[in-house]
Design a protein around this motif. Structure first.
Motif, PDB file in Angstrom:
ATOM      1  N   TRP A  32      -7.253  17.518   5.702  1.00  0.00           N
ATOM      2  CA  TRP A  32      -6.730  17.481   4.334  1.00  0.00           C
ATOM      3  C   TRP A  32      -6.367  18.895   3.863  1.00  0.00           C
ATOM      4  O   TRP A  32      -5.317  19.108   3.253  1.00  0.00           O
ATOM      5  N   LYS A  33      -7.207  19.860   4.152  1.00  0.00           N
ATOM      6  CA  LYS A  33      -6.921  21.248   3.772  1.00  0.00           C
ATOM      7  C   LYS A  33      -5.656  21.748   4.465  1.00  0.00           C
ATOM      8  O   LYS A  33      -4.841  22.447   3.858  1.00  0.00           O
ATOM      9  N   LEU A  34      -5.494  21.369   5.724  1.00  0.00           N
ATOM     10  CA  LEU A  34      -4.313  21.750   6.489  1.00  0.00           C
ATOM     11  C   LEU A  34      -3.050  21.091   5.908  1.00  0.00           C
ATOM     12  O   LEU A  34      -2.014  21.744   5.746  1.00  0.00           O
ATOM     13  N   ILE A  35      -3.147  19.817   5.577  1.00  0.00           N
ATOM     14  CA  ILE A  35      -2.007  19.089   4.985  1.00  0.00           C
ATOM     15  C   ILE A  35      -1.608  19.737   3.659  1.00  0.00           C
ATOM     16  O   ILE A  35      -0.419  19.950   3.395  1.00  0.00           O
ATOM     17  N   LYS A  36      -2.594  20.030   2.810  1.00  0.00           N
ATOM     18  CA  LYS A  36      -2.288  20.646   1.514  1.00  0.00           C
ATOM     19  C   LYS A  36      -1.574  21.984   1.691  1.00  0.00           C
ATOM     20  O   LYS A  36      -0.680  22.309   0.916  1.00  0.00           O
ATOM     21  N   LYS A  37      -1.978  22.715   2.712  1.00  0.00           N
ATOM     22  CA  LYS A  37      -1.404  24.042   2.935  1.00  0.00           C
ATOM     23  C   LYS A  37      -0.029  23.971   3.587  1.00  0.00           C
ATOM     24  O   LYS A  37       0.914  24.627   3.147  1.00  0.00           O
ATOM     25  N   GLU A  38       0.114  23.153   4.635  1.00  0.00           N
ATOM     26  CA  GLU A  38       1.331  23.149   5.445  1.00  0.00           C
ATOM     27  C   GLU A  38       2.336  22.054   5.086  1.00  0.00           C
ATOM     28  O   GLU A  38       3.520  22.195   5.380  1.00  0.00           O
ATOM     29  N   LYS A  39       1.862  20.962   4.489  1.00  0.00           N
ATOM     30  CA  LYS A  39       2.752  19.842   4.136  1.00  0.00           C
ATOM     31  C   LYS A  39       2.413  19.339   2.735  1.00  0.00           C
ATOM     32  O   LYS A  39       1.938  18.216   2.565  1.00  0.00           O
ATOM     33  N   PRO A  40       2.665  20.172   1.720  1.00  0.00           N
ATOM     34  CA  PRO A  40       2.273  19.785   0.356  1.00  0.00           C
ATOM     35  C   PRO A  40       2.932  18.490  -0.124  1.00  0.00           C
ATOM     36  O   PRO A  40       2.359  17.770  -0.938  1.00  0.00           O
ATOM     37  N   GLU A  41       4.122  18.178   0.395  1.00  0.00           N
ATOM     38  CA  GLU A  41       4.782  16.932  -0.028  1.00  0.00           C
ATOM     39  C   GLU A  41       4.013  15.706   0.460  1.00  0.00           C
ATOM     40  O   GLU A  41       3.933  14.689  -0.242  1.00  0.00           O
ATOM     41  N   ILE A  42       3.388  15.787   1.625  1.00  0.00           N
ATOM     42  CA  ILE A  42       2.571  14.679   2.135  1.00  0.00           C
ATOM     43  C   ILE A  42       1.280  14.588   1.325  1.00  0.00           C
ATOM     44  O   ILE A  42       0.829  13.490   0.975  1.00  0.00           O
ATOM     45  N   ALA A  43       0.705  15.728   1.004  1.00  0.00           N
ATOM     46  CA  ALA A  43      -0.499  15.746   0.169  1.00  0.00           C
ATOM     47  C   ALA A  43      -0.206  15.106  -1.190  1.00  0.00           C
ATOM     48  O   ALA A  43      -0.990  14.287  -1.692  1.00  0.00           O
ATOM     49  N   GLU A  44       0.932  15.459  -1.752  1.00  0.00           N
ATOM     50  CA  GLU A  44       1.347  14.905  -3.043  1.00  0.00           C
ATOM     51  C   GLU A  44       1.502  13.384  -2.956  1.00  0.00           C
ATOM     52  O   GLU A  44       1.069  12.650  -3.853  1.00  0.00           O
ATOM     53  N   GLU A  45       2.105  12.906  -1.889  1.00  0.00           N
ATOM     54  CA  GLU A  45       2.302  11.467  -1.693  1.00  0.00           C
ATOM     55  C   GLU A  45       0.968  10.741  -1.564  1.00  0.00           C
ATOM     56  O   GLU A  45       0.785   9.664  -2.142  1.00  0.00           O
ATOM     57  N   GLU A  46       0.031  11.310  -0.842  1.00  0.00           N
ATOM     58  CA  GLU A  46      -1.311  10.705  -0.708  1.00  0.00           C
ATOM     59  C   GLU A  46      -1.996  10.636  -2.071  1.00  0.00           C
ATOM     60  O   GLU A  46      -2.636   9.633  -2.405  1.00  0.00           O
ATOM     61  N   MET A  47      -1.855  11.693  -2.871  1.00  0.00           N
ATOM     62  CA  MET A  47      -2.448  11.710  -4.203  1.00  0.00           C
ATOM     63  C   MET A  47      -1.788  10.661  -5.107  1.00  0.00           C
ATOM     64  O   MET A  47      -2.459  10.015  -5.907  1.00  0.00           O
ATOM     65  N   ASN A  48      -0.477  10.489  -4.962  1.00  0.00           N
ATOM     66  CA  ASN A  48       0.244   9.482  -5.741  1.00  0.00           C
ATOM     67  C   ASN A  48      -0.202   8.074  -5.366  1.00  0.00           C
ATOM     68  O   ASN A  48      -0.408   7.224  -6.247  1.00  0.00           O
ATOM     69  N   ILE A  49      -0.341   7.808  -4.085  1.00  0.00           N
ATOM     70  CA  ILE A  49      -0.772   6.481  -3.625  1.00  0.00           C
ATOM     71  C   ILE A  49      -2.170   6.182  -4.160  1.00  0.00           C
ATOM     72  O   ILE A  49      -2.432   5.103  -4.697  1.00  0.00           O
ATOM     73  N   PHE A  50      -3.073   7.157  -4.037  1.00  0.00           N
ATOM     74  CA  PHE A  50      -4.437   6.977  -4.541  1.00  0.00           C
ATOM     75  C   PHE A  50      -4.418   6.747  -6.053  1.00  0.00           C
ATOM     76  O   PHE A  50      -5.126   5.869  -6.565  1.00  0.00           O
ATOM     77  N   SER A  51      -3.617   7.498  -6.774  1.00  0.00           N
ATOM     78  CA  SER A  51      -3.515   7.336  -8.232  1.00  0.00           C
ATOM     79  C   SER A  51      -3.087   5.919  -8.593  1.00  0.00           C
ATOM     80  O   SER A  51      -3.663   5.294  -9.490  1.00  0.00           O
ATOM     81  N   ASP A  52      -2.069   5.408  -7.903  1.00  0.00           N
ATOM     82  CA  ASP A  52      -1.614   4.041  -8.184  1.00  0.00           C
ATOM     83  C   ASP A  52      -2.708   3.014  -7.910  1.00  0.00           C
ATOM     84  O   ASP A  52      -2.872   2.054  -8.675  1.00  0.00           O
ATOM     85  N   ILE A  53      -3.470   3.219  -6.852  1.00  0.00           N
ATOM     86  CA  ILE A  53      -4.565   2.291  -6.529  1.00  0.00           C
ATOM     87  C   ILE A  53      -5.612   2.310  -7.643  1.00  0.00           C
ATOM     88  O   ILE A  53      -6.063   1.257  -8.107  1.00  0.00           O
ATOM     89  N   VAL A  54      -5.979   3.505  -8.093  1.00  0.00           N
ATOM     90  CA  VAL A  54      -6.973   3.624  -9.163  1.00  0.00           C
ATOM     91  C   VAL A  54      -6.457   2.990 -10.446  1.00  0.00           C
ATOM     92  O   VAL A  54      -7.150   2.196 -11.090  1.00  0.00           O
ATOM     93  N   TRP A  55      -5.220   3.334 -10.819  1.00  0.00           N
ATOM     94  CA  TRP A  55      -4.650   2.763 -12.041  1.00  0.00           C
ATOM     95  C   TRP A  55      -4.582   1.240 -11.957  1.00  0.00           C
ATOM     96  O   TRP A  55      -4.937   0.542 -12.918  1.00  0.00           O
ATOM     97  N   ASP A  56      -4.116   0.698 -10.832  1.00  0.00           N
ATOM     98  CA  ASP A  56      -4.048  -0.762 -10.687  1.00  0.00           C
ATOM     99  C   ASP A  56      -5.422  -1.401 -10.864  1.00  0.00           C
ATOM    100  O   ASP A  56      -5.560  -2.437 -11.521  1.00  0.00           O
ATOM    101  N   ASP A  57      -6.447  -0.779 -10.303  1.00  0.00           N
ATOM    102  CA  ASP A  57      -7.804  -1.307 -10.422  1.00  0.00           C
ATOM    103  C   ASP A  57      -8.263  -1.287 -11.883  1.00  0.00           C
ATOM    104  O   ASP A  57      -8.761  -2.288 -12.399  1.00  0.00           O
ATOM    105  N   VAL A  58      -8.080  -0.163 -12.552  1.00  0.00           N
ATOM    106  CA  VAL A  58      -8.498  -0.035 -13.956  1.00  0.00           C
ATOM    107  C   VAL A  58      -7.724  -1.013 -14.838  1.00  0.00           C
ATOM    108  O   VAL A  58      -8.308  -1.733 -15.658  1.00  0.00           O
ATOM    109  N   LEU A  59      -6.419  -1.063 -14.669  1.00  0.00           N
ATOM    110  CA  LEU A  59      -5.586  -1.909 -15.520  1.00  0.00           C
ATOM    111  C   LEU A  59      -5.861  -3.390 -15.288  1.00  0.00           C
ATOM    112  O   LEU A  59      -5.844  -4.186 -16.235  1.00  0.00           O
ATOM    113  N   SER A  60      -6.136  -3.770 -14.062  1.00  0.00           N
ATOM    114  CA  SER A  60      -6.440  -5.176 -13.754  1.00  0.00           C
ATOM    115  C   SER A  60      -7.723  -5.631 -14.443  1.00  0.00           C
ATOM    116  O   SER A  60      -7.877  -6.807 -14.750  1.00  0.00           O
TER     117      SER A  60
END
Length: 155
Positions: A32-60
């Protein structure tokens, strides 16, 4: 992305859940540290996917919302197919945002200076998206006591 990315504080409070999420993606701490450093766009996408999962759970799980302003209250009951709303407007200079004004309303709900309206409508576009929009506009998730109180009052 369906909603918005969680804030830094929200990620911090969910760091264990996020670590489990990354583990399901076969990503350990070192990677994860390597991804954040070398591929920030992939790190961002993983954070977005996780955010949507959390929001869907809370909203449901959200059944009630409330939104207070100085002289009005909007209460929402989020059913499966439709959202119900109770709108309360006080016609004199009361401040419902402070304890004294709120207590006055709860003690005097049928006062002539209080207008109460009730309505419902199907979700547009989808349940969770509409609930999210109301939260982004300032509504707070609640247990529904105030909604149910006024709902019984205006039957």
């Amino acid at each position: 992305m369906k909603y918005r990315q969680l804030t830094k504080e929200q990620f911090e409070s969910l760091h264990i859940e996020f670590a489990h999420f990354l583990a399901t993606q076969s990503i350990d701490v070192k990677e994860w540290k390597l991804i954040k450093k070398e591929k920030p766009e992939i790190a961002e996408e993983e954070m977005n996917i996780f955010s949507d999962i959390v929001w869907d759970d809370v909203l449901s799980k959200t059944n009630y919302l409330e939104h207070f302003s100085k002289t009005s209250v909007n209460l929402f009951k989020c059913n499966a197919e439709e959202i119900q709303r109770i709108a309360i407007q006080v016609k004199w200079d009361v401040d419902l945002l402070n304890q004294e004004g709120f207590e006055w309303l709860m003690k005097n709900p049928l006062d002539n200076s209080v207008d109460i309206f009730k309505g419902s409508k199907p979700y547009n576009p989808k349940r969770n998206e509409e609930i999210f929009d109301l939260i982004e506009k300032g509504s707070a998730i609640s247990k529904g006591e105030i909604f149910e109180y006024f709902s019984q009052l205006i039957k």
